[in-house]
Every structure is written in C-alpha cells, then in structure tokens.
Scaffold this active site. Structure first.
Site, PDB file in Angstrom:
ATOM      1  N   GLY A 194      -1.496   4.118  -4.941  1.00 35.97           N
ATOM      2  CA  GLY A 194      -1.424   2.929  -5.723  1.00 35.97           C
ATOM      3  C   GLY A 194      -0.535   3.032  -6.888  1.00 35.97           C
ATOM      4  O   GLY A 194      -0.446   2.038  -7.847  1.00 35.97           O
ATOM      5  N   PHE A 239      -3.659   3.947  -0.013  1.00 36.21           N
ATOM      6  CA  PHE A 239      -4.211   4.214   1.383  1.00 36.21           C
ATOM      7  C   PHE A 239      -5.251   5.236   1.219  1.00 36.21           C
ATOM      8  O   PHE A 239      -6.338   5.277   1.883  1.00 36.21           O
ATOM      9  CB  PHE A 239      -3.164   4.936   2.413  1.00 36.21           C
ATOM     10  CG  PHE A 239      -3.674   5.179   3.624  1.00 36.21           C
ATOM     11  CD1 PHE A 239      -4.124   3.964   4.591  1.00 36.21           C
ATOM     12  CD2 PHE A 239      -3.972   6.422   3.878  1.00 36.21           C
ATOM     13  CE1 PHE A 239      -4.529   4.370   5.769  1.00 36.21           C
ATOM     14  CE2 PHE A 239      -4.608   6.663   5.266  1.00 36.21           C
ATOM     15  CZ  PHE A 239      -4.886   5.913   6.173  1.00 36.21           C
ATOM     16  N   VAL A 260       0.891  -1.293   0.069  1.00 38.07           N
ATOM     17  CA  VAL A 260       0.078  -0.011   0.195  1.00 38.07           C
ATOM     18  C   VAL A 260       0.964   1.189   0.040  1.00 38.07           C
ATOM     19  O   VAL A 260       1.863   1.213   0.821  1.00 38.07           O
ATOM     20  CB  VAL A 260      -0.829   0.006   1.294  1.00 38.07           C
ATOM     21  CG1 VAL A 260      -1.640   1.335   1.207  1.00 38.07           C
ATOM     22  CG2 VAL A 260      -1.590  -1.129   1.199  1.00 38.07           C
ATOM     23  N   CYS A 261       0.582   2.136  -1.006  1.00 41.10           N
ATOM     24  CA  CYS A 261       1.216   3.464  -0.876  1.00 41.10           C
ATOM     25  C   CYS A 261       0.268   4.597  -0.678  1.00 41.10           C
ATOM     26  O   CYS A 261      -0.976   4.341  -0.326  1.00 41.10           O
ATOM     27  CB  CYS A 261       2.067   3.822  -2.102  1.00 41.10           C
ATOM     28  SG  CYS A 261       1.282   3.684  -3.594  1.00 41.10           S
ATOM     29  N   TYR A 262       0.608   5.629  -1.188  1.00 47.05           N
ATOM     30  CA  TYR A 262      -0.585   6.979  -1.228  1.00 47.05           C
ATOM     31  C   TYR A 262      -1.779   6.525  -1.821  1.00 47.05           C
ATOM     32  O   TYR A 262      -2.837   6.775  -1.723  1.00 47.05           O
ATOM     33  CB  TYR A 262      -0.024   8.320  -1.417  1.00 47.05           C
ATOM     34  CG  TYR A 262       1.304   8.569  -0.384  1.00 47.05           C
ATOM     35  CD1 TYR A 262       0.599   9.107   0.751  1.00 47.05           C
ATOM     36  CD2 TYR A 262       2.475   8.517  -0.518  1.00 47.05           C
ATOM     37  CE1 TYR A 262       1.495   9.790   1.644  1.00 47.05           C
ATOM     38  CE2 TYR A 262       3.278   8.891   0.378  1.00 47.05           C
ATOM     39  CZ  TYR A 262       2.924   9.294   1.420  1.00 47.05           C
ATOM     40  OH  TYR A 262       3.773   9.685   2.609  1.00 47.05           O
TER      41      TYR A 262
END
Length: 103
Positions: free
Chosen positions: A66, A91, A62-64
């Site tokens: 995708g 996220f 998971v990042c900010y």
C-alpha cells in the site's frame, strides 16, 4: 489537481464488481497470486490501459503493502479518472482476508 483516495480491503471486497483493479507488483509476483479480476499494470501496458478504460470507471491500485500504489494512483488520477483509490495494506493485506488466484 486530481487526487486519489485510500480504500480498505473490506471496501474493495464489497465493491469488487464495480471496480477496475490494477496490480502494479512485478509480473512474477502477480502470476504467483493476485486478486480476482486484477490486471497487472506496468509501463508496457499503461498506454493501452488508458485507452480502454473509461475515465468514469473507478480504479483501485494495488501494490505489495500500500505504499507505491499511492504514487501510481496519483499518476492515474492525473490522467482524468474521476475515482482512483490506493488500497491500504496492499496485496499482502488482501491475501490475509480475501481469496486470491494464480495464473
């Protein structure tokens, strides 16, 4: 070559008990809010993550939003993990639909 696949927020929510969630956002963002049971993964703890996580365990990155999670998921897949996912929308998409926790 090992590949990752995409997964939706709703699918992650349904399978949360069986997934290892790694959050690659910066530590400050992670501390302010993250997914339940997510681990903040960075260069400092990547080797330890590889040592302690069975290659058969499904991993979700998971990042900010995708985007950067796709590259990280590819790197993890190349380490021999059988199932690696990049969560679409990151996220920020999770925050809109699911509960979050903070440290």
């Amino acid at each position: 070559m090992a590949e990752f696949t995409h997964i939706s927020v709703s699918d992650v929510a349904k399978r949360q008990d069986e997934l290892v969630v790694v959050d690659i956002r910066d530590p400050q963002s992670y501390a302010s809010a993250h997914m339940p049971d997510a681990t903040n993964l960075n260069n400092d703890n990547f080797a330890a993550f590889l040592e302690r996580t069975p290659r058969t365990q499904p991993v979700v990155v998971v990042c900010y939003h995708g985007v950067s999670s796709q590259q990280a998921a590819q790197v993890i897949a190349q380490q021999g993990f059988e199932q690696v996912y990049s969560m679409d929308g990151g996220f920020e998409a999770w925050r809109l639909a699911q509960p979050v926790v903070s440290d």
